[in-house]
Write a protein that holds these residues in place. Structure first.
Motif, PDB file in Angstrom:
ATOM      1  N   ARG A  99      -5.999   4.950 -28.210  1.00 24.68           N
ATOM      2  CA  ARG A  99      -5.503   4.335 -29.436  1.00 24.68           C
ATOM      3  C   ARG A  99      -6.354   3.101 -29.696  1.00 24.68           C
ATOM      4  NH1 ARG A  99       0.491   1.552 -30.152  1.00 24.68           N
ATOM      5  NH2 ARG A  99       0.047   0.486 -32.124  1.00 24.68           N
ATOM      6  N   THR A 100      -6.994   3.064 -30.831  1.00 26.61           N
ATOM      7  CA  THR A 100      -7.850   1.931 -31.156  1.00 26.61           C
ATOM      8  C   THR A 100      -7.049   0.844 -31.865  1.00 26.61           C
ATOM      9  OG1 THR A 100      -8.524   3.069 -33.176  1.00 26.61           O
ATOM     10  CG2 THR A 100      -9.967   3.271 -31.259  1.00 26.61           C
ATOM     11  N   SER A 101      -7.584  -0.338 -31.840  1.00 22.45           N
ATOM     12  CA  SER A 101      -6.922  -1.489 -32.454  1.00 22.45           C
ATOM     13  C   SER A 101      -6.716  -1.232 -33.941  1.00 22.45           C
ATOM     14  CB  SER A 101      -7.773  -2.743 -32.252  1.00 22.45           C
ATOM     15  OG  SER A 101      -7.988  -2.972 -30.880  1.00 22.45           O
ATOM     16  N   GLY A 102      -5.530  -1.558 -34.419  1.00 25.46           N
ATOM     17  CA  GLY A 102      -5.250  -1.392 -35.839  1.00 25.46           C
ATOM     18  C   GLY A 102      -4.783  -0.009 -36.230  1.00 25.46           C
ATOM     19  N   THR A 103      -4.606   0.867 -35.243  1.00 32.32           N
ATOM     20  CA  THR A 103      -4.110   2.212 -35.525  1.00 32.32           C
ATOM     21  C   THR A 103      -2.801   2.457 -34.777  1.00 32.32           C
ATOM     22  OG1 THR A 103      -5.267   3.293 -33.686  1.00 32.32           O
ATOM     23  CG2 THR A 103      -6.477   3.038 -35.760  1.00 32.32           C
ATOM     24  N   SER A 104      -2.109   3.508 -35.156  1.00 31.12           N
ATOM     25  CA  SER A 104      -0.818   3.807 -34.522  1.00 31.12           C
ATOM     26  C   SER A 104      -0.816   5.143 -33.802  1.00 31.12           C
ATOM     27  CB  SER A 104       0.286   3.798 -35.582  1.00 31.12           C
ATOM     28  OG  SER A 104       0.006   4.771 -36.578  1.00 31.12           O
ATOM     29  N   THR A 105      -1.956   5.813 -33.773  1.00 33.08           N
ATOM     30  CA  THR A 105      -2.004   7.122 -33.130  1.00 33.08           C
ATOM     31  C   THR A 105      -3.142   7.182 -32.116  1.00 33.08           C
ATOM     32  OG1 THR A 105      -3.422   7.995 -34.882  1.00 33.08           O
ATOM     33  CG2 THR A 105      -1.054   8.305 -35.144  1.00 33.08           C
ATOM     34  N   PHE A 106      -3.009   8.118 -31.176  1.00 35.30           N
ATOM     35  CA  PHE A 106      -4.050   8.353 -30.183  1.00 35.30           C
ATOM     36  C   PHE A 106      -4.993   9.440 -30.673  1.00 35.30           C
ATOM     37  CE2 PHE A 106      -2.832   5.922 -26.441  1.00 35.30           C
ATOM     38  CZ  PHE A 106      -1.520   5.583 -26.723  1.00 35.30           C
ATOM     39  N   ARG A 107      -6.272   9.253 -30.418  1.00 36.79           N
ATOM     40  CA  ARG A 107      -7.288  10.259 -30.707  1.00 36.79           C
ATOM     41  C   ARG A 107      -7.959  10.651 -29.404  1.00 36.79           C
ATOM     42  NH1 ARG A 107     -11.553   8.622 -35.042  1.00 36.79           N
ATOM     43  NH2 ARG A 107     -12.337  10.613 -34.308  1.00 36.79           N
ATOM     44  N   ASN A 108      -8.517  11.848 -29.388  1.00 34.57           N
ATOM     45  CA  ASN A 108      -9.178  12.352 -28.198  1.00 34.57           C
ATOM     46  C   ASN A 108     -10.684  12.097 -28.277  1.00 34.57           C
ATOM     47  OD1 ASN A 108     -10.356  15.077 -26.625  1.00 34.57           O
ATOM     48  ND2 ASN A 108      -8.598  14.083 -25.688  1.00 34.57           N
ATOM     49  N   TYR A 109     -11.235  11.553 -27.210  1.00 40.78           N
ATOM     50  CA  TYR A 109     -12.657  11.228 -27.167  1.00 40.78           C
ATOM     51  C   TYR A 109     -13.314  11.874 -25.956  1.00 40.78           C
ATOM     52  CZ  TYR A 109     -11.628   7.566 -30.579  1.00 40.78           C
ATOM     53  OH  TYR A 109     -11.244   6.879 -31.703  1.00 40.78           O
ATOM     54  N   TRP A 110     -14.617  12.166 -26.115  1.00 42.05           N
ATOM     55  CA  TRP A 110     -15.422  12.772 -25.053  1.00 42.05           C
ATOM     56  C   TRP A 110     -16.611  11.880 -24.712  1.00 42.05           C
ATOM     57  CZ3 TRP A 110     -14.302  17.287 -22.516  1.00 42.05           C
ATOM     58  CH2 TRP A 110     -13.339  18.120 -23.089  1.00 42.05           C
ATOM     59  N   GLY A 111     -16.992  11.921 -23.453  1.00 45.48           N
ATOM     60  CA  GLY A 111     -18.250  11.321 -23.054  1.00 45.48           C
ATOM     61  C   GLY A 111     -19.391  12.292 -23.242  1.00 45.48           C
ATOM     62  N   GLN A 112     -20.612  11.845 -22.899  1.00 44.07           N
ATOM     63  CA  GLN A 112     -21.803  12.659 -23.126  1.00 44.07           C
ATOM     64  C   GLN A 112     -22.110  13.594 -21.961  1.00 44.07           C
ATOM     65  OE1 GLN A 112     -21.904   9.659 -21.890  1.00 44.07           O
ATOM     66  NE2 GLN A 112     -23.356   9.832 -20.196  1.00 44.07           N
ATOM     67  N   GLY A 113     -21.464  13.365 -20.837  1.00 41.97           N
ATOM     68  CA  GLY A 113     -21.647  14.230 -19.676  1.00 41.97           C
ATOM     69  C   GLY A 113     -22.641  13.684 -18.671  1.00 41.97           C
ATOM     70  N   THR A 114     -22.430  14.071 -17.423  1.00 47.72           N
ATOM     71  CA  THR A 114     -23.343  13.715 -16.347  1.00 47.72           C
ATOM     72  C   THR A 114     -23.533  14.938 -15.450  1.00 47.72           C
ATOM     73  OG1 THR A 114     -23.813  12.108 -14.584  1.00 47.72           O
ATOM     74  CG2 THR A 114     -21.518  12.779 -14.835  1.00 47.72           C
ATOM     75  N   GLN A 115     -24.769  15.201 -15.069  1.00 42.39           N
ATOM     76  CA  GLN A 115     -25.086  16.417 -14.314  1.00 42.39           C
ATOM     77  C   GLN A 115     -24.787  16.238 -12.834  1.00 42.39           C
ATOM     78  OE1 GLN A 115     -26.514  19.545 -15.406  1.00 42.39           O
ATOM     79  NE2 GLN A 115     -25.970  20.102 -13.306  1.00 42.39           N
ATOM     80  N   VAL A 116     -24.125  17.223 -12.256  1.00 44.09           N
ATOM     81  CA  VAL A 116     -23.907  17.282 -10.815  1.00 44.09           C
ATOM     82  C   VAL A 116     -24.563  18.556 -10.296  1.00 44.09           C
ATOM     83  CG1 VAL A 116     -22.194  17.568  -8.997  1.00 44.09           C
ATOM     84  CG2 VAL A 116     -21.791  15.938 -10.852  1.00 44.09           C
ATOM     85  N   THR A 117     -25.447  18.396  -9.328  1.00 44.17           N
ATOM     86  CA  THR A 117     -26.140  19.524  -8.733  1.00 44.17           C
ATOM     87  C   THR A 117     -25.916  19.503  -7.227  1.00 44.17           C
ATOM     88  OG1 THR A 117     -27.821  19.438 -10.465  1.00 44.17           O
ATOM     89  CG2 THR A 117     -28.348  20.694  -8.492  1.00 44.17           C
ATOM     90  N   VAL A 118     -25.576  20.653  -6.678  1.00 44.59           N
ATOM     91  CA  VAL A 118     -25.305  20.776  -5.247  1.00 44.59           C
ATOM     92  C   VAL A 118     -26.267  21.788  -4.665  1.00 44.59           C
ATOM     93  CG1 VAL A 118     -23.572  21.256  -3.497  1.00 44.59           C
ATOM     94  CG2 VAL A 118     -22.870  20.280  -5.697  1.00 44.59           C
ATOM     95  N   SER A 119     -27.028  21.368  -3.690  1.00 41.84           N
ATOM     96  CA  SER A 119     -27.991  22.274  -3.053  1.00 41.84           C
ATOM     97  C   SER A 119     -27.352  22.917  -1.824  1.00 41.84           C
ATOM     98  CB  SER A 119     -29.255  21.523  -2.655  1.00 41.84           C
ATOM     99  OG  SER A 119     -28.952  20.536  -1.687  1.00 41.84           O
ATOM    100  N   SER A 120     -27.648  24.191  -1.638  1.00 44.66           N
ATOM    101  CA  SER A 120     -27.040  24.932  -0.511  1.00 44.66           C
ATOM    102  C   SER A 120     -27.954  24.935   0.707  1.00 44.66           C
ATOM    103  CB  SER A 120     -26.735  26.353  -0.943  1.00 44.66           C
ATOM    104  OG  SER A 120     -27.898  26.971  -1.443  1.00 44.66           O
TER     105      SER A 120
END
Length: 120
Positions: A99-120
């Motif tokens: 919920r941002t300042s000056g508003t009364s409702t919640f909105r959904n936000y996403w980040g840009q992502g981060t890569q996770v790599t696992v080597s076997s």
């Protein structure tokens, strides 16, 4: 509002990584914070969620290995990932209801992502 993830990288199977996601902007309050991931060629899937009061939920695939936590004072959510497996390889995304300042409702936000790599 911006969500910025960090902490991804390359790790050997069995290793650990800690992801962070910091929310910034004109934030009044943050409700549920979540982590999702998207593996190559697959749909994005939910990984974990944490409520404002600290209650958590996890996907079965990560239960017992991953821990979600949050720092409400700094608008940050974390994902501690232990015992990583090759099947955990994905881009990990932060998601939050804000919920941002000056508003009364919640909105959904996403980040840009981060890569996770696992080597076997």
């Amino acid at each position: 509002v911006q969500l910025v993830e960090s902490g991804g990288g390359l790790v050997q199977a069995g290793g650990s990584l800690r992801l962070s996601c910091a929310a910034s902007g004109s934030i009044f309050s943050i409700s549920t914070m979540r982590w999702y991931r998207q593996a190559p060629g697959k749909q994005r899937e939910w990984v974990a969620a944490i409520l404002t009061d600290g209650r958590t939920n996890y996907a079965d695939s990560v239960k017992g290995r991953f821990t979600i936590s949050r720092d409400n004072a700094n608008n940050t959510v974390y994902l501690q990932m232990n015992s990583l497996k090759p099947e955990d390889i994905a881009v990990y995304y932060c998601n939050a209801d804000i919920r941002t300042s000056g508003t009364s409702t919640f909105r959904n936000y996403w980040g840009q992502g981060t890569q996770v790599t696992v080597s076997s």
